[in-house]
Enzyme design. Structure first.
Site, PDB file in Angstrom:
ATOM      1  N   ASP A 186       0.798  -1.233   0.000  1.00 41.59           N
ATOM      2  CA  ASP A 186       0.000   0.000   0.000  1.00 41.59           C
ATOM      3  C   ASP A 186       0.826   1.275   0.000  1.00 41.59           C
ATOM      4  O   ASP A 186       0.457   2.269  -0.603  1.00 41.59           O
ATOM      5  CB  ASP A 186      -0.948   0.017   1.205  1.00 41.59           C
ATOM      6  N   ASP A 245       5.584   0.237   3.416  1.00 43.93           N
ATOM      7  CA  ASP A 245       5.877  -1.017   4.122  1.00 43.93           C
ATOM      8  C   ASP A 245       5.648  -2.205   3.189  1.00 43.93           C
ATOM      9  O   ASP A 245       5.526  -2.029   1.983  1.00 43.93           O
ATOM     10  CB  ASP A 245       5.036  -1.122   5.405  1.00 43.93           C
ATOM     11  N   TYR A 304      -5.912   0.802   8.698  1.00 39.40           N
ATOM     12  CA  TYR A 304      -7.001   1.083   7.756  1.00 39.40           C
ATOM     13  C   TYR A 304      -8.327   0.678   8.386  1.00 39.40           C
ATOM     14  O   TYR A 304      -9.085  -0.118   7.844  1.00 39.40           O
ATOM     15  CB  TYR A 304      -6.761   0.378   6.413  1.00 39.40           C
ATOM     16  N   GLU A 319       5.725   9.736   3.333  1.00 40.61           N
ATOM     17  CA  GLU A 319       5.374   8.404   2.846  1.00 40.61           C
ATOM     18  C   GLU A 319       4.444   8.486   1.633  1.00 40.61           C
ATOM     19  O   GLU A 319       3.470   9.237   1.645  1.00 40.61           O
ATOM     20  CB  GLU A 319       4.692   7.581   3.947  1.00 40.61           C
TER      21      GLU A 319
END
Length: 489
Positions: free
Chosen positions: A78, A81, A230, A470
């Protein structure tokens, strides 16, 4: 020579005082478009194809799913990571598909790459949806364990646990979003691969039926492995209406129109919501359904046009219902963590709604004022240009685009030495030296849009500041459509 210089100075002066002057050319937008799609190759999990263009990446996650005796190889990580989270992956796929559906004709040179980016995800989602009856596999890897390591996906030795939703442990939110993704993608492949398109739509209907029949939030079923990462904060009603809306658009099956009519009120049709994200689909659903009213005058969807207007008016300074927050430099600001996800999704909705409005010369009613399609395009352009570098910092927030862009991206594969240059295994804890290093990332994650600056337009190019540095697949997905539009207009 001197006269040419005078002409350039005059042009720049006129440009400075002209509101219509663009910081970027069609060629710039086309370059950014190509890079925004290329980014997805850096996020790939699984066996990489021979045509892989980001060559610093290698194969990874080749035994994903084996602990449950299913094949879950492929899909996308995603963000920075090595976890495959189903909810944001499905949302990314829906929005990449929507970008192609609305603006694919404006990206002729990139349509093949865009379809490949979508298919990398849909191939995985099909496996996740069909491997076991009445089950949807929604995640690979325990994020709590994954986040204890800073290692390349090619080196992963953290547990690749598999998580699923079922009749007993429902996940209507993630399942309905998966249905939306498969249905939207079926439209993308309808002409280029009809049999694949049919398979996507057929699976979308089955997954939607599963989501609707066994209701519940996946946050309740899976707890600490999806929350707080999430968590489905908005519940699952928004996804059910969103999923039904996409299958309605893809299939023209009357039963989905009936579903929307009978369930819309209880699933958020009357709610005004002012952000559109992987968690909350309400604003996107309003815009999507307004198309039928604006283009076909389908009376059942007039309500969605009214609420789409409310959403748009909240964004436009000077209107009576304006309530959005902007930074001093003009960036839409929703939150301190990964703010640009809201900016890219908003820019896309502005352009898509402008497209729907312009088919019949419609406009947005904001109290006593009216906003035209051109006004929406202008607002979207400000946001797109800000991201690309027309901002107080003169910094592009797309990696690899422009002369100045972030160098310390919060991304494991990009920040560690490539397996091509350092084939020896780098174990879990040994990687943290690269997280905390002040050196630029050795591998450029071309096209990645990062979390972005704060509410004062400040940006810390700091790898450890994940809120700002990120990237994420769902930040790029709607931006693909916006860039396609501006590359052609």
């Amino acid at each position: 020579m001197a006269s040419a210089t005078k002409y350039q100075i005059l042009s720049l002066t006129l440009c400075f005082f002209s509101l219509s002057c663009s910081a970027f050319t069609s060629k710039d937008y086309a370059d950014a478009l190509a890079k925004s799609i290329l980014f997805y190759e850096g996020q790939r999990s699984g066996k990489l194809p021979s045509g892989q263009r980001l060559t610093w990446r290698g194969d990874s996650g080749l035994s994903d799913g084996s602990s449950n005796h299913v094949d879950l190889v492929g899909g996308y990580y995603d963000a920075g990571d090595n976890v495959k989270f189903g909810l944001p992956m499905a949302f990314t796929t829906t929005l990449l598909s929507w970008s192609v559906i609305e603006f694919g004709s404006s990206m002729p040179s990139q349509i093949g790459n865009a379809r490949a980016a979508i298919r990398w995800s849909t191939d995985y989602l099909l496996k996740a949806a069909t491997a076991t009856p009445d089950t949807l596999y929604v995640q690979v890897a325990d994020p709590n364990m994954d986040h204890r390591c800073w290692e390349r996906p090619e080196d992963m030795d953290t547990p690749r646990n598999v998580y699923k939703v079922s009749k007993q442990n429902p996940g209507s939110d993630v399942a309905a979003e998966t249905a939306a993704a498969l249905a939207a993608a079926s439209i993308v492949f309808k002409d280029s691969d009809p049999s694949y398109s049919a398979k996507l739509l057929q699976t979308a209907m089955k997954v939607f039926n599963f989501a609707d029949s066994y209701r519940g939030s996946y946050s309740d079923s899976l707890g600490s492995v999806v929350c707080p990462f999430y968590c489905s904060y908005s519940g699952y009603h928004d996804e059910l209406l969103w999923g039904a809306s996409w299958i309605h658009r893809a299939s023209n099956n009357a039963s989905y129109l009936a579903y929307i009519q009978s369930n819309g009120q209880t699933m958020g049709a009357n709610d005004d919501d002012y952000s559109f994200s992987w968690d909350d689909k309400r604003a996107g659903t309003k815009v999507l359904l307004s198309k039928d009213f604006l283009e076909k005058n389908t009376e059942e969807f007039q309500l969605y046009k009214q609420h789409s207007d409310n959403y748009i008016c909240s964004l436009i300074p000077g209107t009576s219902s304006f309530q959005a927050q902007y930074t001093p430099g003009g960036l839409l600001y929703k939150g301190s963590s990964s703010n640009l996800q809201y900016v890219t999704s908003t820019a896309f909705l502005l352009l898509t709604y402008a497209k729907y409005l312009s088919t019949k010369g419609g406009s947005v009613s904001c109290g006593t004022s009216t906003v035209t399609a051109e006004g929406l395009i202008s607002e979207a352009k400000k946001q797109v240009d800000y991201i690309l570098g027309d901002n107080p910092a003169k910094m592009s927030y797309m990696v690899g685009f422009g002369g100045k862009y972030p160098q310390h991206v919060h991304h494991r594969g990009s920040s560690l030495p490539s397996v091509r240059t350092h084939p020896d295994h780098i174990p879990c804890s040994n990687g943290f030296q690269y997280l905390y290093s002040s050196s630029p990332n050795p591998n450029v994650l071309v096209g990645a849009i990062l979390g972005g600056p704060d509410n004062k337009d400040n940006f810390a190019d700091d790898r450890n500041n994940y809120q700002q540095s990120e990237p994420a697949t769902y930040i790029n997905a709607p931006f693909v459509g916006a860039l396609a539009f501006f590359s052609a207009n």
